[in-house]
Design a protein around this motif. Structure first.
Motif, PDB file in Angstrom:
ATOM      1  N   VAL A  69      90.082 -33.472  21.391  1.00 25.43           N
ATOM      2  CA  VAL A  69      90.270 -34.284  20.179  1.00 25.43           C
ATOM      3  C   VAL A  69      89.220 -33.928  19.135  1.00 25.43           C
ATOM      4  N   ARG A  70      87.979 -33.801  19.565  1.00 28.03           N
ATOM      5  CA  ARG A  70      86.914 -33.461  18.617  1.00 28.03           C
ATOM      6  C   ARG A  70      87.126 -32.079  18.002  1.00 28.03           C
ATOM      7  N   GLU A  71      87.565 -31.126  18.802  1.00 27.79           N
ATOM      8  CA  GLU A  71      87.836 -29.793  18.271  1.00 27.79           C
ATOM      9  C   GLU A  71      88.991 -29.822  17.281  1.00 27.79           C
ATOM     10  N   SER A  72      90.009 -30.622  17.600  1.00 33.03           N
ATOM     11  CA  SER A  72      91.156 -30.717  16.700  1.00 33.03           C
ATOM     12  C   SER A  72      90.765 -31.360  15.378  1.00 33.03           C
ATOM     13  N   GLU A  73      90.019 -32.478  15.460  1.00 30.11           N
ATOM     14  CA  GLU A  73      89.643 -33.192  14.245  1.00 30.11           C
ATOM     15  C   GLU A  73      88.661 -32.400  13.377  1.00 30.11           C
ATOM     16  N   SER A  74      87.941 -31.465  13.984  1.00 31.07           N
ATOM     17  CA  SER A  74      87.015 -30.638  13.210  1.00 31.07           C
ATOM     18  C   SER A  74      87.703 -29.455  12.542  1.00 31.07           C
ATOM     19  N   ARG A  76      89.313 -26.879  14.037  1.00 28.10           N
ATOM     20  CA  ARG A  76      89.131 -25.604  14.725  1.00 28.10           C
ATOM     21  C   ARG A  76      90.431 -25.062  15.304  1.00 28.10           C
ATOM     22  N   TYR A  77      91.493 -25.844  15.265  1.00 28.46           N
ATOM     23  CA  TYR A  77      92.780 -25.411  15.812  1.00 28.46           C
ATOM     24  C   TYR A  77      93.682 -24.956  14.672  1.00 28.46           C
ATOM     25  N   GLY A  78      94.270 -23.792  14.835  1.00 32.41           N
ATOM     26  CA  GLY A  78      95.208 -23.272  13.851  1.00 32.41           C
ATOM     27  C   GLY A  78      96.631 -23.390  14.333  1.00 32.41           C
ATOM     28  N   TRP A  79      97.528 -22.736  13.618  1.00 33.73           N
ATOM     29  CA  TRP A  79      98.954 -22.853  13.958  1.00 33.73           C
ATOM     30  C   TRP A  79      99.261 -22.198  15.299  1.00 33.73           C
ATOM     31  N   ARG A  80      98.467 -21.188  15.690  1.00 28.95           N
ATOM     32  CA  ARG A  80      98.714 -20.551  16.988  1.00 28.95           C
ATOM     33  C   ARG A  80      98.414 -21.523  18.131  1.00 28.95           C
ATOM     34  N   VAL A  81      97.315 -22.251  18.019  1.00 27.80           N
ATOM     35  CA  VAL A  81      96.986 -23.244  19.033  1.00 27.80           C
ATOM     36  C   VAL A  81      98.037 -24.353  19.044  1.00 27.80           C
ATOM     37  N   GLY A  82      98.457 -24.788  17.848  1.00 26.11           N
ATOM     38  CA  GLY A  82      99.494 -25.808  17.774  1.00 26.11           C
ATOM     39  C   GLY A  82     100.788 -25.357  18.443  1.00 26.11           C
ATOM     40  N   LYS A  83     101.127 -24.098  18.269  1.00 24.87           N
ATOM     41  CA  LYS A  83     102.335 -23.565  18.899  1.00 24.87           C
ATOM     42  C   LYS A  83     102.196 -23.568  20.414  1.00 24.87           C
ATOM     43  N   SER A  84     101.020 -23.184  20.909  1.00 26.48           N
ATOM     44  CA  SER A  84     100.812 -23.180  22.361  1.00 26.48           C
ATOM     45  C   SER A  84     100.857 -24.598  22.920  1.00 26.48           C
ATOM     46  N   GLY A 178     106.158 -43.627   9.454  1.00 29.07           N
ATOM     47  CA  GLY A 178     105.024 -44.142   8.709  1.00 29.07           C
ATOM     48  C   GLY A 178     103.881 -43.143   8.634  1.00 29.07           C
ATOM     49  N   LEU A 179     103.645 -42.424   9.717  1.00 29.31           N
ATOM     50  CA  LEU A 179     102.600 -41.406   9.713  1.00 29.31           C
ATOM     51  C   LEU A 179     102.921 -40.282   8.745  1.00 29.31           C
ATOM     52  N   ARG A 180     104.169 -39.827   8.765  1.00 26.30           N
ATOM     53  CA  ARG A 180     104.563 -38.725   7.886  1.00 26.30           C
ATOM     54  C   ARG A 180     104.535 -39.140   6.416  1.00 26.30           C
ATOM     55  N   ALA A 181     104.742 -40.442   6.150  1.00 23.38           N
ATOM     56  CA  ALA A 181     104.725 -40.936   4.774  1.00 23.38           C
ATOM     57  C   ALA A 181     103.362 -41.476   4.368  1.00 23.38           C
ATOM     58  N   GLU A 182     102.350 -41.289   5.241  1.00 21.37           N
ATOM     59  CA  GLU A 182     100.985 -41.755   4.981  1.00 21.37           C
ATOM     60  C   GLU A 182     100.904 -43.278   4.837  1.00 21.37           C
ATOM     61  N   ARG A 183     101.749 -43.967   5.581  1.00 18.53           N
ATOM     62  CA  ARG A 183     101.663 -45.436   5.627  1.00 18.53           C
ATOM     63  C   ARG A 183     100.987 -45.806   6.947  1.00 18.53           C
ATOM     64  N   ARG A 184      99.667 -45.878   6.923  1.00 18.74           N
ATOM     65  CA  ARG A 184      98.892 -46.074   8.139  1.00 18.74           C
ATOM     66  C   ARG A 184      99.184 -47.426   8.795  1.00 18.74           C
ATOM     67  N   HIS A 258      92.352 -40.892  12.820  1.00 25.19           N
ATOM     68  CA  HIS A 258      92.865 -39.572  13.162  1.00 25.19           C
ATOM     69  C   HIS A 258      94.309 -39.409  12.682  1.00 25.19           C
ATOM     70  N   PHE A 259      94.776 -38.196  12.713  1.00 25.99           N
ATOM     71  CA  PHE A 259      96.141 -37.785  12.360  1.00 25.99           C
ATOM     72  C   PHE A 259      96.342 -37.731  10.842  1.00 25.99           C
ATOM     73  N   SER A 260      97.142 -36.785  10.460  1.00 24.94           N
ATOM     74  CA  SER A 260      97.562 -36.639   9.071  1.00 24.94           C
ATOM     75  C   SER A 260      99.031 -36.249   9.083  1.00 24.94           C
ATOM     76  N   PRO A 261      99.708 -36.356   7.946  1.00 24.86           N
ATOM     77  CA  PRO A 261     101.127 -35.977   7.922  1.00 24.86           C
ATOM     78  C   PRO A 261     101.368 -34.537   8.353  1.00 24.86           C
ATOM     79  N   GLN A 262     100.393 -33.673   8.169  1.00 21.49           N
ATOM     80  CA  GLN A 262     100.568 -32.252   8.506  1.00 21.49           C
ATOM     81  C   GLN A 262     100.107 -31.932   9.930  1.00 21.49           C
ATOM     82  N   ARG A 263      99.116 -32.674  10.450  1.00 20.85           N
ATOM     83  CA  ARG A 263      98.520 -32.338  11.737  1.00 20.85           C
ATOM     84  C   ARG A 263      98.445 -33.609  12.598  1.00 20.85           C
ATOM     85  N   HIS A 264      99.411 -33.741  13.514  1.00 18.95           N
ATOM     86  CA  HIS A 264      99.419 -34.914  14.383  1.00 18.95           C
ATOM     87  C   HIS A 264     100.173 -34.624  15.678  1.00 18.95           C
TER      88      HIS A 264
END
Length: 291
Positions: A69-74, A76-84, A178-184, A258-264
């Motif tokens: 979680v800490r690595e993700s929030e910092s 450090r993970y790109g689209w390749r890691v997300g795909k894996s 709600g997450l995708r629309a930024e309604r926390r 944590h989480f954003s519309p693009q990275r969750h």
């Protein structure tokens, strides 16, 4: 870090630092398995070794997942890691599909093939006089005959639980929107409602088991019907428990910002698992309760 460097790091695959968590996991499984075996054989140290394995496993899970979680929030993970991650979660859910397929296959074999064969021709002598292929079977044989039990009906708690799980899938999807629309607020409320519905489901299932044992005489040893009933519903209840834990972690992360519309993907992985649990229950409700 410049934008160019960040983009380059984002494109490349992240290689984590060497970790001791796999070693802790191996020790936990060793203690877990050895303790369970000793416990079953009434060795006094068995329960303590088993609990030590559970404690080490919990430590590993918190430490390892927290590091991810800490690595993700910092960032450090790109689209390749997300795909894996997506491939890994997909294969994990596929393994769970095969897990339940084996149990449903056992029910199909017993109900469609084994029981009718045992009731046909001279095979009746293998069991007891008057055995028939009607489902559910009459249960285990006793000196006074087959011990009677009442099968669990579909309408009542099972139907209510079906409605609860379907509703929980809708509330989780609402939280995702709600997450995708930024309604926390919608995200947090949707997760909270889904967790609450999952807990209600588990509470009703516990009540159903108590009712089955006390009033229906339906036990784990009530023939192949009792065995498959508790096997399928019990393991599904275990998966609901795991799903509730996952969603609770997601709620905690959402409360932490944590989480954003693009990275969750963490949220998506938990949602995938919960929807899988929903689908399995629908099949289970039809095959075990209705048919």
């Amino acid at each position: 870090m410049s934008q160019t460097t960040a983009a380059r790091g984002f494109d490349h695959y992240f290689v984590p630092e060497p970790s001791t968590y796999p070693l802790f996991g191996s020790v936990a499984l060793l203690l877990f398995g050895a303790g369970a075996a000793l416990w079953l054989n009434d060795v006094p140290s068995g329960p303590w070794i088993f609990l030590a394995g559970v404690a080490v496993l919990i430590y590993m899970l918190f430490g390892w997942f927290g590091q991810v979680v800490r690595e993700s929030e910092s960032g450090r993970y790109g689209w390749r890691v997300g795909k894996s991650f997506r491939w890994s979660m997909g294969w994990f859910i596929f393994s769970e599909v095969m897990f339940f397929a084996a149990f449903f296959g056992a029910l199909f074999y017993a109900r469609v093939l084994s029981v009718p064969w045992l009731a046909s021709g001279d095979n009746e002598a293998l069991l007891w006089q008057g055995f028939s292929s009607a489902w559910p079977t009459a249960g285990p044989y006793t000196p006074s005959g087959a011990e009677a039990f009442t099968p669990m009906g579909a309408w009542g708690i099972p139907a209510i639980n079906t409605l609860i799980l379907l509703t929980s899938g809708a509330t989780l999807t609402w939280a995702h929107h709600g997450l995708r629309a930024e309604r926390r607020g919608q995200l947090k409320l949707g997760l909270l409602l889904t967790i609450a519905l999952g807990l209600v489901f588990l509470g009703l299932q516990i009540y159903e088991y108590g009712h089955a044992y006390a009033e229906l005489n339906l036990r784990l040893d009530s023939g192949i019907y009792g065995t498959t009933f508790y096997l399928l519903t019990g393991f599904h209840g275990l998966h609901v428990t795991v799903g509730v834990i996952m969603l609770t972690v997601m709620l905690g992360r959402a409360l932490a910002g944590h989480f954003s519309p693009q990275r969750h993907f963490g949220f998506e992985a938990a949602a995938w698992y919960w929807h899988f649990v929903d689908v399995v229950w629908l099949i289970l409700f039809v095959v075990v309760y209705l048919l």
